[in-house]
Write a protein that holds these residues in place. Structure first.
Motif, short mmCIF file in Angstrom:
data_model
loop_
_atom_site.label_atom_id
_atom_site.label_comp_id
_atom_site.label_asym_id
_atom_site.label_seq_id
_atom_site.Cartn_x
_atom_site.Cartn_y
_atom_site.Cartn_z
N GLU A 306 -3.88 66.25 -26.74
CA GLU A 306 -3.97 67.71 -26.82
C GLU A 306 -3.93 68.35 -25.43
OE1 GLU A 306 -8.17 65.98 -27.52
OE2 GLU A 306 -6.10 65.57 -28.15
N ARG A 310 -0.88 70.83 -23.65
CA ARG A 310 -1.09 72.06 -22.87
C ARG A 310 -0.30 72.02 -21.57
NH1 ARG A 310 -7.60 73.10 -22.92
NH2 ARG A 310 -7.92 72.92 -25.18
N ARG A 311 -0.33 70.90 -20.93
CA ARG A 311 0.41 70.76 -19.67
C ARG A 311 1.92 70.93 -19.92
NH1 ARG A 311 -0.10 65.73 -15.36
NH2 ARG A 311 1.66 66.33 -14.06
N SER A 313 3.33 72.70 -22.24
CA SER A 313 3.60 74.12 -22.49
C SER A 313 3.71 74.90 -21.18
CB SER A 313 2.50 74.72 -23.37
OG SER A 313 2.49 74.11 -24.64
N LYS A 314 2.86 74.57 -20.22
CA LYS A 314 2.87 75.27 -18.94
C LYS A 314 4.13 74.97 -18.13
CE LYS A 314 -2.17 75.53 -18.45
NZ LYS A 314 -3.34 75.07 -17.67
#
Length: 357
Positions: A306, A310-311, A313-314
């Protein structure tokens, strides 16, 4: 002439051999690879398809071989013996290649070219080949742990761990003929998977050894030519600091007590990517970038999926600007998959990723 008779009558043989992914097929072949990567075993396996009287094997690194008169004797010897194939290990351009239909040469100089010869690059073991060499273990997690600790050299595959360090140091001393080259390589090894400029190397070494910038540049180039060192450039910034990778990720542990699994893991992943034979770069936010494959590789051994998502997405905006279609996140055990804005993100354990690469 007696020297050649001795070599002809008692050729070396492979006591055992595990298959490699590369094979000799051309009648005139130049094998290029670091010392102890398996070139000789590959050659000897190829020789097993010939009758003994059909080939002559010469290793110019053999202390018993008098190289000063070898060429002159060889021409006469070939006229009086039914030799189809000549093998010359540790070849360099000072050796005159005779006119014979089949010749195999070997060298550790990556920049060497020989007209009329097919070049075959021989790397140390990738993970799949290591599994084939180690016939004692079957658990994939255990095999990965052994590979990560023992390294890529075929000679290390069946060694006990306490023998490994000494063997790796001996291999480096065999490849690097002077103490300064060894010291410079050791400095690079300590900085495995880190960013380093030649100026930083010079500043770090000059207080420990007598060294000039010219000598440092020359040795650094030699280390790369011998396939021991890979300096990966930043994308579109060739003068920026390079990312340091070793041909065998286990060298660092053999040369220092300082251990960093994250850095070693990055080097392990890089060594698998070498076999793709495609340009590799780094970016500040992306560990390894392969533009021709439209692929980015992140080495994140232990982060939960998870947080990896996130990484990912960035990074999307940058990934689009680089035309990346696939992000491969290499882990130790974690896995997952996601897709956003047309870019896939695969989270894979190293052993699964390496066996399908």
């Amino acid at each position: 002439m007696q020297l050649l008779e001795n070599l002809y009558e008692k050729p070396p043989k492979n006591s055992s051999y595990s298959g490699r992914k590369v094979q000799i097929s051309a009648k005139k072949t130049l094998l290029i690879g670091p010392r102890k990567c398996g070139k000789t075993s590959l050659i000897l396996d190829h020789l097993s398809t010939y009758e003994e009287e059909e080939y002559l094997y010469i290793d110019r690194a053999d202390a018993r071989v008098n190289d000063t008169t070898l060429n002159e004797q060889l021409l006469s010897f070939l006229k009086t013996h039914p030799i189809r194939l000549l093998v010359v290990e540790n070849y360099d351009e000072s050796f005159k290649i005779p006119d014979i239909s089949e010749v195999i040469l070997s060298s550790d100089e990556r920049t060497l070219k020989v007209e009329g010869f097919s070049t075959l690059h021989v790397n140390p073991l990738d993970f799949e080949e290591y599994i084939a060499f180690d016939k004692r273990h079957f658990n994939i997690n255990h095999l990965f742990n052994l590979y990560a600790n023992h390294g890529r050299l075929p000679g290390c595959a069946m060694m006990e761990e306490h023998e490994n360090r000494k063997y790796l140091q001996e291999c480096l001393r065999l490849a690097l003929h002077d103490p300064l080259s060894f010291d410079i390589f050791q400095f690079y090894a300590i900085h495995q998977s880190q960013l380093l400029s030649l100026h930083q190397v010079y500043q770090g070494l000059k207080s420990q050894v007598k060294i000039s910038k010219d000598k440092l540049y020359k040795v650094s180039e030699t280390l790369q030519n011998k396939g021991l060192l890979h300096l990966v450039s930043k994308l579109d910034a060739p003068k920026a600091a390079k990312k340091v990778f070793l041909s065998d990720f286990a060298f660092k542990n053999a040369l220092t007590y300082d251990k960093d699994f994250q850095k070693r893991f990055s080097n392990i992943v890089f060594c698998e990517l070498i076999k793709l034979n495609t340009p590799i770069y780094y970016i500040d936010t992306i560990e390894l970038y392969l533009p021709e494959k439209e692929m980015a590789v992140l080495c994140i051994p232990f982060l939960p999926p998870e947080l990896i998502a996130r990484r990912f997405s960035k990074l999307l905006s940058q990934l689009h600007s680089l035309h990346v279609k696939s992000v491969q996140v290499i882990t130790v055990g974690n896995e997952g998959f996601s897709e956003k804005e047309g870019i896939t993100c695969e989270i894979l354990p190293f052993w699964e990723w390496a066996l399908q690469l």
